[in-house]
Design a protein around this motif. Structure first.
Motif, PDB file in Angstrom:
ATOM      1  N   PHE A  88      18.970  15.919  13.689  1.00 28.64           N
ATOM      2  CA  PHE A  88      18.053  15.965  12.546  1.00 28.64           C
ATOM      3  C   PHE A  88      18.541  16.894  11.444  1.00 28.64           C
ATOM      4  CE2 PHE A  88      15.097  14.540  15.924  1.00 28.64           C
ATOM      5  CZ  PHE A  88      14.571  13.423  15.291  1.00 28.64           C
ATOM      6  N   LYS A  89      19.149  18.023  11.823  1.00 25.20           N
ATOM      7  CA  LYS A  89      19.548  19.012  10.826  1.00 25.20           C
ATOM      8  C   LYS A  89      20.661  18.518   9.903  1.00 25.20           C
ATOM      9  CE  LYS A  89      19.837  22.425  13.946  1.00 25.20           C
ATOM     10  NZ  LYS A  89      20.033  23.796  14.493  1.00 25.20           N
ATOM     11  N   SER A  90      21.274  17.374  10.245  1.00 23.15           N
ATOM     12  CA  SER A  90      22.335  16.829   9.384  1.00 23.15           C
ATOM     13  C   SER A  90      21.783  15.985   8.235  1.00 23.15           C
ATOM     14  CB  SER A  90      23.303  15.979  10.221  1.00 23.15           C
ATOM     15  OG  SER A  90      22.669  14.800  10.684  1.00 23.15           O
ATOM     16  N   TYR A  91      20.449  15.804   8.196  1.00 17.36           N
ATOM     17  CA  TYR A  91      19.842  14.956   7.162  1.00 17.36           C
ATOM     18  C   TYR A  91      19.186  15.795   6.069  1.00 17.36           C
ATOM     19  CZ  TYR A  91      20.714  11.199  10.432  1.00 17.36           C
ATOM     20  OH  TYR A  91      21.339  10.307  11.266  1.00 17.36           O
ATOM     21  N   ASP A  92      19.256  15.263   4.835  1.00 10.75           N
ATOM     22  CA  ASP A  92      18.654  15.935   3.684  1.00 10.75           C
ATOM     23  C   ASP A  92      17.214  15.480   3.443  1.00 10.75           C
ATOM     24  OD1 ASP A  92      21.165  17.251   2.802  1.00 10.75           O
ATOM     25  OD2 ASP A  92      21.815  15.171   2.492  1.00 10.75           O
ATOM     26  N   LEU A  93      16.868  14.310   3.964  1.00 11.71           N
ATOM     27  CA  LEU A  93      15.536  13.747   3.747  1.00 11.71           C
ATOM     28  C   LEU A  93      15.176  12.848   4.915  1.00 11.71           C
ATOM     29  CD1 LEU A  93      13.083  13.178   1.805  1.00 11.71           C
ATOM     30  CD2 LEU A  93      14.434  11.260   0.914  1.00 11.71           C
ATOM     31  N   ILE A  94      13.927  12.909   5.366  1.00  7.14           N
ATOM     32  CA  ILE A  94      13.435  12.017   6.419  1.00  7.14           C
ATOM     33  C   ILE A  94      12.296  11.174   5.847  1.00  7.14           C
ATOM     34  CG2 ILE A  94      12.183  11.911   8.623  1.00  7.14           C
ATOM     35  CD1 ILE A  94      13.804  14.326   9.540  1.00  7.14           C
ATOM     36  N   ILE A  95      12.428   9.854   5.995  1.00  7.92           N
ATOM     37  CA  ILE A  95      11.365   8.914   5.621  1.00  7.92           C
ATOM     38  C   ILE A  95      10.824   8.342   6.925  1.00  7.92           C
ATOM     39  CG2 ILE A  95      10.758   6.825   4.359  1.00  7.92           C
ATOM     40  CD1 ILE A  95      11.723   8.997   2.508  1.00  7.92           C
ATOM     41  N   SER A  96       9.538   8.509   7.173  1.00  6.25           N
ATOM     42  CA  SER A  96       8.955   8.060   8.439  1.00  6.25           C
ATOM     43  C   SER A  96       7.877   7.013   8.201  1.00  6.25           C
ATOM     44  CB  SER A  96       8.353   9.252   9.186  1.00  6.25           C
ATOM     45  OG  SER A  96       7.665   8.812  10.353  1.00  6.25           O
ATOM     46  N   ASP A  97       7.993   5.894   8.886  1.00  6.56           N
ATOM     47  CA  ASP A  97       6.936   4.883   8.878  1.00  6.56           C
ATOM     48  C   ASP A  97       6.115   5.052  10.156  1.00  6.56           C
ATOM     49  OD1 ASP A  97       5.306   2.603   8.969  1.00  6.56           O
ATOM     50  OD2 ASP A  97       6.779   1.346   7.976  1.00  6.56           O
ATOM     51  N   ARG A 108       9.844  21.065  11.872  1.00  4.44           N
ATOM     52  CA  ARG A 108      10.512  22.065  12.715  1.00  4.44           C
ATOM     53  C   ARG A 108      11.786  22.592  12.062  1.00  4.44           C
ATOM     54  NH1 ARG A 108      13.372  20.781  18.576  1.00  4.44           N
ATOM     55  NH2 ARG A 108      14.191  22.888  18.937  1.00  4.44           N
ATOM     56  N   PHE A 109      12.562  21.672  11.433  1.00  8.77           N
ATOM     57  CA  PHE A 109      13.850  22.056  10.850  1.00  8.77           C
ATOM     58  C   PHE A 109      13.792  22.209   9.328  1.00  8.77           C
ATOM     59  CE2 PHE A 109      15.075  19.595  14.755  1.00  8.77           C
ATOM     60  CZ  PHE A 109      15.540  20.679  15.485  1.00  8.77           C
ATOM     61  N   SER A 110      12.569  22.205   8.776  1.00 13.07           N
ATOM     62  CA  SER A 110      12.373  22.389   7.327  1.00 13.07           C
ATOM     63  C   SER A 110      13.163  21.371   6.497  1.00 13.07           C
ATOM     64  CB  SER A 110      12.768  23.821   6.923  1.00 13.07           C
ATOM     65  OG  SER A 110      11.981  24.767   7.609  1.00 13.07           O
ATOM     66  N   ILE A 111      13.070  20.108   6.894  1.00 10.01           N
ATOM     67  CA  ILE A 111      13.727  19.017   6.170  1.00 10.01           C
ATOM     68  C   ILE A 111      12.675  18.306   5.320  1.00 10.01           C
ATOM     69  CG2 ILE A 111      15.053  16.868   6.398  1.00 10.01           C
ATOM     70  CD1 ILE A 111      15.763  17.877   9.280  1.00 10.01           C
ATOM     71  N   PRO A 112      12.894  18.098   4.034  1.00  7.72           N
ATOM     72  CA  PRO A 112      11.932  17.360   3.210  1.00  7.72           C
ATOM     73  C   PRO A 112      11.617  15.999   3.830  1.00  7.72           C
ATOM     74  CG  PRO A 112      13.632  18.333   1.839  1.00  7.72           C
ATOM     75  CD  PRO A 112      14.069  18.534   3.263  1.00  7.72           C
ATOM     76  N   SER A 113      10.343  15.592   3.792  1.00 10.95           N
ATOM     77  CA  SER A 113       9.960  14.361   4.488  1.00 10.95           C
ATOM     78  C   SER A 113       8.816  13.666   3.770  1.00 10.95           C
ATOM     79  CB  SER A 113       9.559  14.668   5.938  1.00 10.95           C
ATOM     80  OG  SER A 113       8.527  15.638   5.972  1.00 10.95           O
ATOM     81  N   ILE A 114       8.802  12.322   3.896  1.00  8.46           N
ATOM     82  CA  ILE A 114       7.759  11.497   3.301  1.00  8.46           C
ATOM     83  C   ILE A 114       7.307  10.472   4.335  1.00  8.46           C
ATOM     84  CG2 ILE A 114       7.161   9.888   1.439  1.00  8.46           C
ATOM     85  CD1 ILE A 114       9.481  11.110  -0.181  1.00  8.46           C
ATOM     86  N   HIS A 115       6.014  10.367   4.498  1.00  4.82           N
ATOM     87  CA  HIS A 115       5.415   9.388   5.416  1.00  4.82           C
ATOM     88  C   HIS A 115       4.984   8.170   4.592  1.00  4.82           C
ATOM     89  CE1 HIS A 115       1.787   8.486   8.304  1.00  4.82           C
ATOM     90  NE2 HIS A 115       2.715   7.541   8.348  1.00  4.82           N
ATOM     91  N   ILE A 116       5.533   6.989   4.934  1.00  6.77           N
ATOM     92  CA  ILE A 116       5.159   5.739   4.261  1.00  6.77           C
ATOM     93  C   ILE A 116       4.601   4.783   5.302  1.00  6.77           C
ATOM     94  CG2 ILE A 116       5.919   3.789   2.849  1.00  6.77           C
ATOM     95  CD1 ILE A 116       8.345   5.432   2.035  1.00  6.77           C
ATOM     96  N   SER A 117       3.319   4.478   5.221  1.00  8.28           N
ATOM     97  CA  SER A 117       2.735   3.532   6.168  1.00  8.28           C
ATOM     98  C   SER A 117       1.316   3.196   5.747  1.00  8.28           C
ATOM     99  CB  SER A 117       2.717   4.112   7.594  1.00  8.28           C
ATOM    100  OG  SER A 117       1.718   5.105   7.717  1.00  8.28           O
ATOM    101  N   HIS A 118       0.758   2.194   6.405  1.00  9.15           N
ATOM    102  CA  HIS A 118      -0.664   1.901   6.208  1.00  9.15           C
ATOM    103  C   HIS A 118      -1.508   3.058   6.718  1.00  9.15           C
ATOM    104  CE1 HIS A 118      -4.433  -0.164   5.994  1.00  9.15           C
ATOM    105  NE2 HIS A 118      -4.572  -0.245   7.307  1.00  9.15           N
TER     106      HIS A 118
END
Length: 327
Positions: A88-97, A108-118
């Motif tokens: 996970f720490k190798s990513y700059d952004l996490i997009i989660s559905d 946990r790793f302080s990675i910017p993240s966006i939740h996209i889902s219904h």
């Protein structure tokens, strides 16, 4: 920039819009890895999958969540092992559905993240709910997948963080003359149960999409068909009506096509109960279960007027705006 795009593998709705979201992300960077969690889906992914993990899935039998089987099948250790497999720490952004392991890892790793889902739409207070709220259901939809920001998908624009549904592929298919059959997509019911019920409505034909067949099988007035996205879309384009659970994606596609739509919410599934509340405001009928005492209501539904909605999808605009804000 390196992005991890993680997808919930319970049901087909998350996967069916994955290609569209993936294409948006590819406009931002070509460096994207895709994770899918769980295996409770029947569509074949049409994007490259780098990681497959067990995820967290509910056990559903004949339209009802079986919490005892869900708990007995749940391995408390497996999610932690899954988490360790992914850098996970190798990513700059996490997009989660609606995929929780990547979402919690982003915090946990302080990675910017966006939740996209219904499910993310229920963070908004204006989204319709049933008369009696389920506090556990509310808590799960808000905190199961925690991220820095979110974009909810829903039938209507209930707030600034909501886009109307992602509808794709259907646009390119030819709309032939309507035929006298009903498309049935109730993946949480057993095939034999569906056949034994629909045989009681013998003056109609029912095309039932089943994950248990790899070719068309005829059973009385029912045709069992394998689940394939293109075939499914062709089928619902020509059908007289659609009977499905109160999941978000198939109901959205049916509304987009202007088809008669009858929904049966999975019992104990709060998200679907909320969808029924929203659909009721739009004029869509629902029944509680496939039981003989509901047959009269099905006939009434067959004589009802279809509802068509022209959706305005602004997901790409919202996503780029939120990524610019986070990064």
């Amino acid at each position: 920039m390196k992005i991890l795009y993680s997808i919930q593998g319970t049901g087909n709705g998350h996967l069916s819009r994955a290609h569209y979201i993936y294409k948006i992300l590819r406009k931002i960077t070509k460096n994207i890895d895709v994770l899918i969690a769980g295996n409770n889906y029947s569509l074949k992914p049409n994007i490259p999958i780098k990681y497959k993990i067990s995820g967290i899935s509910f056990v559903i039998v004949n339209g009802r969540i079986d919490y005892l089987k869900t708990i007995s099948n749940f391995d408390l250790v497996k999610p932690f092992w899954d988490q360790k497999k992914i850098p996970f720490k190798s990513y700059d952004l996490i997009i989660s559905d609606f995929e929780p392991i990547s979402a919690w890892s982003s915090l946990r790793f302080s990675i910017p993240s966006i939740h996209i889902s219904h499910q993310a739409s229920f963070i908004e207070k204006n989204v319709p709910r049933p008369p009696k709220k389920n506090l556990i259901g509310e808590y799960v939809m808000k905190y199961f997948c925690p991220t820095n920001d979110y974009i909810g998908l829903h039938y209507q624009n209930y707030g600034d963080n909501i886009s109307e549904p992602v509808i794709q592929n259907i646009h390119t298919l030819k709309k032939n003359e309507m035929r006298e059959y009903i498309s049935v997509y109730l993946p949480w019911f057993e095939d034999d149960y569906l056949i034994s019920f629909f045989k009681n409505i013998d003056n109609f034909k029912f095309h039932i999409f089943s994950k248990n067949v790899d070719k068309v099988v005829k059973k009385g007035n029912c045709l069992l068909k394998p689940v394939n996205q293109k075939t499914f879309y062709e089928n619902i384009i020509q059908c007289k009506g659609v009977i499905t659970n109160a999941g978000f994606q198939t109901t959205s596609e049916s509304l987009h096509l202007g088809k008669r739509l009858l929904v049966i919410p999975v019992k104990n599934q709060y998200e679907q109960e909320c969808n029924v509340a929203a659909l009721d405001k739009i004029g869509i009928r629902s029944i509680k279960n496939l039981e003989l005492n509901e047959i009269e209501n099905i006939y009434k539904w067959l004589d009802s007027k279809p509802v068509k909605l022209n959706f305005k999808n602004n997901l790409e605009y919202l996503l780029k705006k939120k990524i610019d804000k986070l990064l």
